[in-house]
Design an enzyme around this catalytic site. Sequence first.
Site, PDB file in Angstrom:
ATOM      1  N   HIS A 170       0.812  -1.220   0.000  1.00 28.69           N
ATOM      2  CA  HIS A 170       0.000   0.000   0.000  1.00 28.69           C
ATOM      3  C   HIS A 170       0.846   1.270   0.000  1.00 28.69           C
ATOM      4  CE1 HIS A 170      -3.915  -1.885   0.312  1.00 28.69           C
ATOM      5  NE2 HIS A 170      -3.433  -2.706   1.209  1.00 28.69           N
TER       6      HIS A 170
ATOM      7  N   ARG B 136     -10.629  -5.846   9.798  1.00 22.50           N
ATOM      8  CA  ARG B 136      -9.861  -5.560   8.585  1.00 22.50           C
ATOM      9  C   ARG B 136      -8.360  -5.462   8.898  1.00 22.50           C
ATOM     10  NH1 ARG B 136      -8.987  -6.478   3.631  1.00 22.50           N
ATOM     11  NH2 ARG B 136      -7.207  -7.182   4.787  1.00 22.50           N
TER      12      ARG B 136
ATOM     13  N   CYS C  32      -4.949  -7.783   7.987  1.00 27.38           N
ATOM     14  CA  CYS C  32      -3.720  -7.293   7.339  1.00 27.38           C
ATOM     15  C   CYS C  32      -2.505  -7.921   8.001  1.00 27.38           C
ATOM     16  CB  CYS C  32      -3.635  -5.773   7.442  1.00 27.38           C
ATOM     17  SG  CYS C  32      -4.921  -4.904   6.540  1.00 27.38           S
TER      18      CYS C  32
END
Lengths: 104, 270
Positions: free
Chosen positions: B183, B227, B231
Amino acid sequence: MATKPMRIRASVKDGVTEVKALIAHEMETGQRKDANGAVIPAWFITEITATHNGKVVLSGEFGTAVSKNPYLAFRFKGGAAGDKLAVSWKDNKGESRTDEVAIA
Amino acid sequence: MNNRLKTLALALVVSIVGQAQAEDTSAKLLDGINEYRDALADGNPSELVAAEGEELWKTARGPKNATLERCDLGLGPGVVKGASAQLPRYFKDTGKVQDLETRLMTCMETLQGIDPQEVVKAKWLKGEREKMAALVAYVVTQSNGHKIKVDMRPPAMKQMYEMGKMAFYYRAGPMDFSCATCHGDQGKRIRMQELPDLRTNAGAAAGWGSWPAYRVSNGQFWTMQHRLNDCFRQQRTAEPIYGSDVTIALSVYLAANGNGGKVVTPGIKR
């Protein structure tokens, strides 16, 4: 287990009613296994019916290929604001549920 | 021009055309996926979870047999509209920076007498954590369309931001991955999933602003804690404790980077 309410929206425009229904259901296929390796029993909607003022406007058969929490949208000719629109389903465990809204 | 150069020039032209074609195909595929996303957005099953959450919000529970209707999510007791768009936030009463879920745990503890450990120790999508997810779905639905607006003035928020930034770039696990590995660059994707560049305003807004979300492929509604936990799991490193500082720090980092962006929660993912 108690069934959960559906979310139904129905609106009429130019003589055509559009219905959008979001149905709360597990729709378990019977192909999956849980953490212990045991098969999760199939549990899915088998029949679905929509009625307008008591008259059937849509009927169908669902199976395991339909996703969890299915979304069903369709249009039919006719319907006026304030009319009753009901959607009901039956599943393979014999449970059923009907929810009703007034057409907007 | 000799023959060898000619071949080379031709090869170059072919490779450029080939690349352009590949990009064209990939853009077309993405168009198709975006069309699918639009179709999904119409019947977001998060609505069902949110309906459960709304009922739970108004249901008296716990040893104190109270509802959550007096819960202060930062905009005053009982104000839900737009509240999650401004979280995480520094709360004076607890002296901590809290995200939505840890704040809800505070409310459950103070108003209802429910021990936060019941949520912390529960499994994902089970028991109190499932209830938490429903509450989250309800609260975030009330912020749909608002702008991300986290107040970065308190020193504790700045400190959390710096910690979050560190965590974002911290490489760990057998793959030596950090959040930034996937990211931290423009225009990256994994298979056909575009990865937002979470260092930028647009990327962070797209990422932060669309979670919590319902994922159609597994039929589950995931909170932000869920979430973020995943990760770490994908990073193949130790998963953080529910609501721990590192999760809040990362949330502050993402939310602050996305400040001003649009909130579209609850999101829907394919």
